[in-house]
Write a protein that holds these residues in place. Sequence first.
Motif, mmCIF file in Angstrom:
data_model
loop_
_atom_site.group_PDB
_atom_site.id
_atom_site.type_symbol
_atom_site.label_atom_id
_atom_site.label_comp_id
_atom_site.label_asym_id
_atom_site.label_seq_id
_atom_site.Cartn_x
_atom_site.Cartn_y
_atom_site.Cartn_z
ATOM 1 N N GLN A 1 0.918 -1.308 -0.127
ATOM 2 C CA GLN A 1 -0.049 -0.108 0.028
ATOM 3 C C GLN A 1 0.790 1.315 -0.194
ATOM 4 O O GLN A 1 0.542 2.192 -0.645
ATOM 5 C CB GLN A 1 -1.051 -0.052 1.245
ATOM 6 C CG GLN A 1 -1.984 -1.048 1.256
ATOM 7 C CD GLN A 1 -2.929 -1.136 2.520
ATOM 8 O OE1 GLN A 1 -2.239 -0.808 3.475
ATOM 9 N NE2 GLN A 1 -3.998 -1.457 2.302
ATOM 10 N N HIS A 2 1.852 1.141 0.862
ATOM 11 C CA HIS A 2 2.762 2.297 0.766
ATOM 12 C C HIS A 2 3.477 2.696 -0.515
ATOM 13 O O HIS A 2 3.632 3.681 -1.107
ATOM 14 C CB HIS A 2 3.950 2.296 2.027
ATOM 15 C CG HIS A 2 4.774 3.027 2.025
ATOM 16 N ND1 HIS A 2 4.756 4.635 2.510
ATOM 17 C CD2 HIS A 2 6.271 2.961 1.830
ATOM 18 C CE1 HIS A 2 5.844 5.046 2.318
ATOM 19 N NE2 HIS A 2 6.646 4.333 2.134
ATOM 20 N N GLN A 3 3.718 1.445 -1.058
ATOM 21 C CA GLN A 3 4.520 1.846 -2.464
ATOM 22 C C GLN A 3 3.735 2.113 -3.386
ATOM 23 O O GLN A 3 3.841 2.805 -4.380
ATOM 24 C CB GLN A 3 5.070 0.189 -3.105
ATOM 25 C CG GLN A 3 6.496 0.010 -1.888
ATOM 26 C CD GLN A 3 6.762 -1.634 -2.216
ATOM 27 O OE1 GLN A 3 6.184 -2.446 -2.545
ATOM 28 N NE2 GLN A 3 8.121 -1.543 -2.084
ATOM 29 N N HIS A 4 2.265 1.508 -3.497
ATOM 30 C CA HIS A 4 1.287 2.054 -4.357
ATOM 31 C C HIS A 4 1.043 3.586 -4.105
ATOM 32 O O HIS A 4 0.880 4.304 -5.082
ATOM 33 C CB HIS A 4 -0.094 1.184 -3.974
ATOM 34 C CG HIS A 4 -1.229 1.809 -4.699
ATOM 35 N ND1 HIS A 4 -2.144 2.789 -4.606
ATOM 36 C CD2 HIS A 4 -1.398 1.189 -6.100
ATOM 37 C CE1 HIS A 4 -2.968 2.708 -5.495
ATOM 38 N NE2 HIS A 4 -2.853 1.815 -6.608
ATOM 39 N N ALA A 5 1.034 3.943 -3.074
ATOM 40 C CA ALA A 5 1.068 5.378 -2.689
ATOM 41 C C ALA A 5 1.957 6.249 -3.237
ATOM 42 O O ALA A 5 1.910 7.459 -3.954
ATOM 43 C CB ALA A 5 0.641 5.869 -1.505
ATOM 44 N N ALA A 6 3.158 5.629 -3.136
ATOM 45 C CA ALA A 6 4.544 6.320 -3.627
ATOM 46 C C ALA A 6 4.530 6.225 -5.254
ATOM 47 O O ALA A 6 4.590 7.565 -5.874
ATOM 48 C CB ALA A 6 5.814 5.490 -3.485
ATOM 49 N N ASP A 7 4.174 5.328 -6.099
ATOM 50 C CA ASP A 7 4.005 5.281 -7.446
ATOM 51 C C ASP A 7 2.738 6.390 -7.866
ATOM 52 O O ASP A 7 2.959 7.078 -8.750
ATOM 53 C CB ASP A 7 3.447 4.085 -7.925
ATOM 54 C CG ASP A 7 4.627 2.797 -7.735
ATOM 55 O OD1 ASP A 7 5.911 3.301 -7.657
ATOM 56 O OD2 ASP A 7 4.378 1.745 -7.919
ATOM 57 N N TYR A 8 1.797 6.520 -7.211
ATOM 58 C CA TYR A 8 0.803 7.233 -7.439
ATOM 59 C C TYR A 8 1.346 8.977 -7.261
ATOM 60 O O TYR A 8 0.719 9.488 -8.286
ATOM 61 C CB TYR A 8 -0.437 7.131 -6.615
ATOM 62 C CG TYR A 8 -1.697 7.968 -6.778
ATOM 63 C CD1 TYR A 8 -2.177 8.354 -7.840
ATOM 64 C CD2 TYR A 8 -2.017 8.839 -5.493
ATOM 65 C CE1 TYR A 8 -3.571 9.186 -8.201
ATOM 66 C CE2 TYR A 8 -2.885 9.757 -5.402
ATOM 67 C CZ TYR A 8 -3.755 9.861 -6.839
ATOM 68 O OH TYR A 8 -4.668 10.852 -7.022
ATOM 69 N N ASN A 9 1.731 9.157 -6.251
ATOM 70 C CA ASN A 9 2.175 10.449 -6.201
ATOM 71 C C ASN A 9 3.256 10.825 -7.059
ATOM 72 O O ASN A 9 3.446 12.058 -7.368
ATOM 73 C CB ASN A 9 2.751 10.599 -4.642
ATOM 74 C CG ASN A 9 1.483 10.898 -3.652
ATOM 75 O OD1 ASN A 9 1.012 11.820 -3.380
ATOM 76 N ND2 ASN A 9 1.156 9.753 -3.063
#
Length: 414
Positions: free
Chosen positions: A49-57
């Motif tokens: 979830q943290h990496q998903h947020a990183a990619d999104y931002n």
Amino acid sequence: MNLFTWLFLLAVTLSTALRLYLSQRQIRHIRQHAGSVPAAFSHSITLPQHQHAADYNIARQQLGQWQTIADTLLLLALTLGGVLQWLWTRLAASGLDGLPQGIALIGCVGVISALCSLPFSLYGTFVVEKRFGFNRMTWPLYMADMLKGNLLALLIGTPLVALVLWLFTAAGALAWLWVWLSWTLFSLLMLWAYPTLIAPRFNRFTPLADPALRERIDQLLQRTGFESDGVFVMDGSRRSSHGNAYFTGFGKSKRIVFFDTLLTQLEPAEVEAVLAHELGHFKHGHIRQRMWTTFALSFISLFILGWLQGTPAFYLGLGVQSMAPALCLLLFMLAAPAFTFPLTPLFSHLSRRHEYEADDFAARHSSAGNLVSALVKLYRDNASTLTPDPLHSRFYDSHPPASLRIAHLERSTS
């Protein structure tokens, strides 16, 4: 080229370079910290979830960089590139003069700006938001929103623009002051009209139906002495899975609005804590402070505009040979953001301070623990970055970084 030209080019160059630099810092910092979840969130947010947020931002920042470059090129084309002067000349050749010519010029620039920003809006909505699972916007809904938005801009904006241009022509040396008074009254009118007349054209607002949650909210409103026109649920899920809540209007038209997505994300106690935070903004006078700040800044801006209106070097320095209220207004609106961009961190700092004050209010009148759990869920479900670059955050962020905000609330419970 005169002094105005050099000052304009310097401001545009520095502001564009700073925007791109801060964005690149944000991308680099998020990438460097994508490999591990910050300790404060390790029990509630997983590494995927943290990496998903990183990619999104990162994707959003990269899109923003391209839009910054495109906006700068459009600005230079309209001004020093001569597009404004060409449009003015063509409108005159078509037989328009005076007020109709000015209204048509502003309309043309609005259309050009909208067309140039459309590819970024489409890519952001149907590529970036869709890729990361947030977009629920359909093509028919997108087109309907765009049509209704443009129609409202035409119906509301045209009379306002006509009034402003007429005042600059007819009101003499104090025209800027009459324009400011008109703009202030219009802004106050919109505060009343938006929640009751405009917003329902785009979304459905239904009274909160959950009796247990409504009872909890009514008790909170009684404890805090807050009166509103109602508590409503907005169908935000038609466009996005992002959750939010907001407070709008003033006087008897105050409304509390929850996105339907928010109500599915949070428990009733957490919803109460989020609402307590929003009420904190009202009780601390933040909305009123921001409104008066806006009025003060518009007063200063229009005073400067009134002086520039009769300064030929201002027009010539920005690529225009003709002098007219519409040209002056457009040149000022186009150039001003480059000069005021360095003030961004000041307003961001004030906004973050307001957020802390609203959090403290929520902790006193609801539960700091429930607000913490609600915020963590919203950070997770909205893919907010937990590791922003400190300089980027100080410059832009209207809310405190997640780790600092959670730590502040946890201290209030100890």
